[in-house]
Design a protein around this motif. Structure first.
Motif, PDB file in Angstrom:
ATOM      1  N   ASN A 114     -16.564   7.514  47.092  1.00 25.81           N
ATOM      2  CA  ASN A 114     -15.414   6.718  46.678  1.00 25.81           C
ATOM      3  C   ASN A 114     -15.843   5.850  45.493  1.00 25.81           C
TER       4      ASN A 114
ATOM      5  N   MET B 225     -15.017   3.141  42.959  1.00 27.98           N
ATOM      6  CA  MET B 225     -14.095   2.026  42.752  1.00 27.98           C
ATOM      7  C   MET B 225     -14.307   1.475  41.342  1.00 27.98           C
ATOM      8  N   ASP B 226     -13.720   0.342  41.025  1.00 32.27           N
ATOM      9  CA  ASP B 226     -13.826  -0.213  39.671  1.00 32.27           C
ATOM     10  C   ASP B 226     -15.260  -0.252  39.162  1.00 32.27           C
ATOM     11  N   SER B 227     -16.137  -0.870  39.914  1.00 34.34           N
ATOM     12  CA  SER B 227     -17.536  -0.934  39.470  1.00 34.34           C
ATOM     13  C   SER B 227     -18.508  -0.532  40.577  1.00 34.34           C
ATOM     14  N   ASP B 228     -17.997  -0.293  41.769  1.00 31.81           N
ATOM     15  CA  ASP B 228     -18.842   0.033  42.914  1.00 31.81           C
ATOM     16  C   ASP B 228     -18.637   1.489  43.341  1.00 31.81           C
TER      17      ASP B 228
ATOM     18  N   LYS C  57     -23.256  -1.578  44.327  1.00 32.81           N
ATOM     19  CA  LYS C  57     -22.379  -2.474  43.576  1.00 32.81           C
ATOM     20  C   LYS C  57     -22.688  -2.422  42.080  1.00 32.81           C
ATOM     21  N   ASN C  58     -21.684  -2.728  41.310  1.00 32.95           N
ATOM     22  CA  ASN C  58     -21.812  -2.852  39.854  1.00 32.95           C
ATOM     23  C   ASN C  58     -22.465  -1.634  39.225  1.00 32.95           C
TER      24      ASN C  58
END
Length: 115
Positions: free
Chosen positions: A32, A34-37, A112-113
Motif C-alpha cells: 500500500n 501512501m503519500d510518503s509511506d 515512513k517518508n
C-alpha cells in the motif's frame, strides 16, 4: 526513486523466502503506497514457527530504523537466511504489527517518508 523501490522489493523478497522455507502456504502480499509511506502486509497460512522463532523474528523487526546502516547494507541482504538478514530488515522499517495464531501470520511493515 528506483533505489527506494528496490529496498521495498528486497524486504519483500527476504521475508517471502523465509516464510516459504518455514512452510508458508497461500501467501498474500499487499503493498500500500501512501503519500510518503509504504505499508507491506503479509498474510500467510500453514507456518511451522516455534515460539522461539517467532520471538527471534519480533526481536529483529523491533530494531529501530537506522538510515545510515540502511544506505550502506541494504544491497547485501539476500546472501543467506540468517538472523542478521532480519536485523537489516528491522533497520529498514519504522514499525511492524505481527499477529500469529494457529499457524496463520499477519505481518504489516511500515516504512515512513519513503516517497
Amino acid at each position: 526513486m528506483i533505489e527506494k523501490i528496490k529496498k521495498i522489493t528486497k524486504i519483500i523478497d527476504e521475508l517471502t523466502t523465509y516464510l516459504m522455507i518455514n512452510g508458508g502456504k497461500n501467501l498474500d502480499i499487499k503493498i500500500n503506497i501512501m503519500d510518503s509511506d509504504v505499508a507491506i502486509t503479509f498474510l500467510v497460512d500453514n507456518l511451522n514457527f516455534t515460539r522461539s522463532e517467532l520471538d527471534e523474528l519480533e526481536d529483529s523487526l523491533s530494531i529501530p530504523r537506522q538510515a545510515e546502516v540502511e544506505e550502506y547494507y541494504w544491497q547485501l541482504n539476500g546472501g543467506s537466511e540468517t538472523e542478521m538478514e532480519f536485523d537489516l530488515i528491522g533497520m529498514m522499517i519504522d514499525k511492524y504489527i505481527l499477529e500469529f495464531t494457529e499457524g496463520s501470520l499477519k505481518l504489516e511493515l511500515i516504512r515512513k517518508n519513503v516517497f
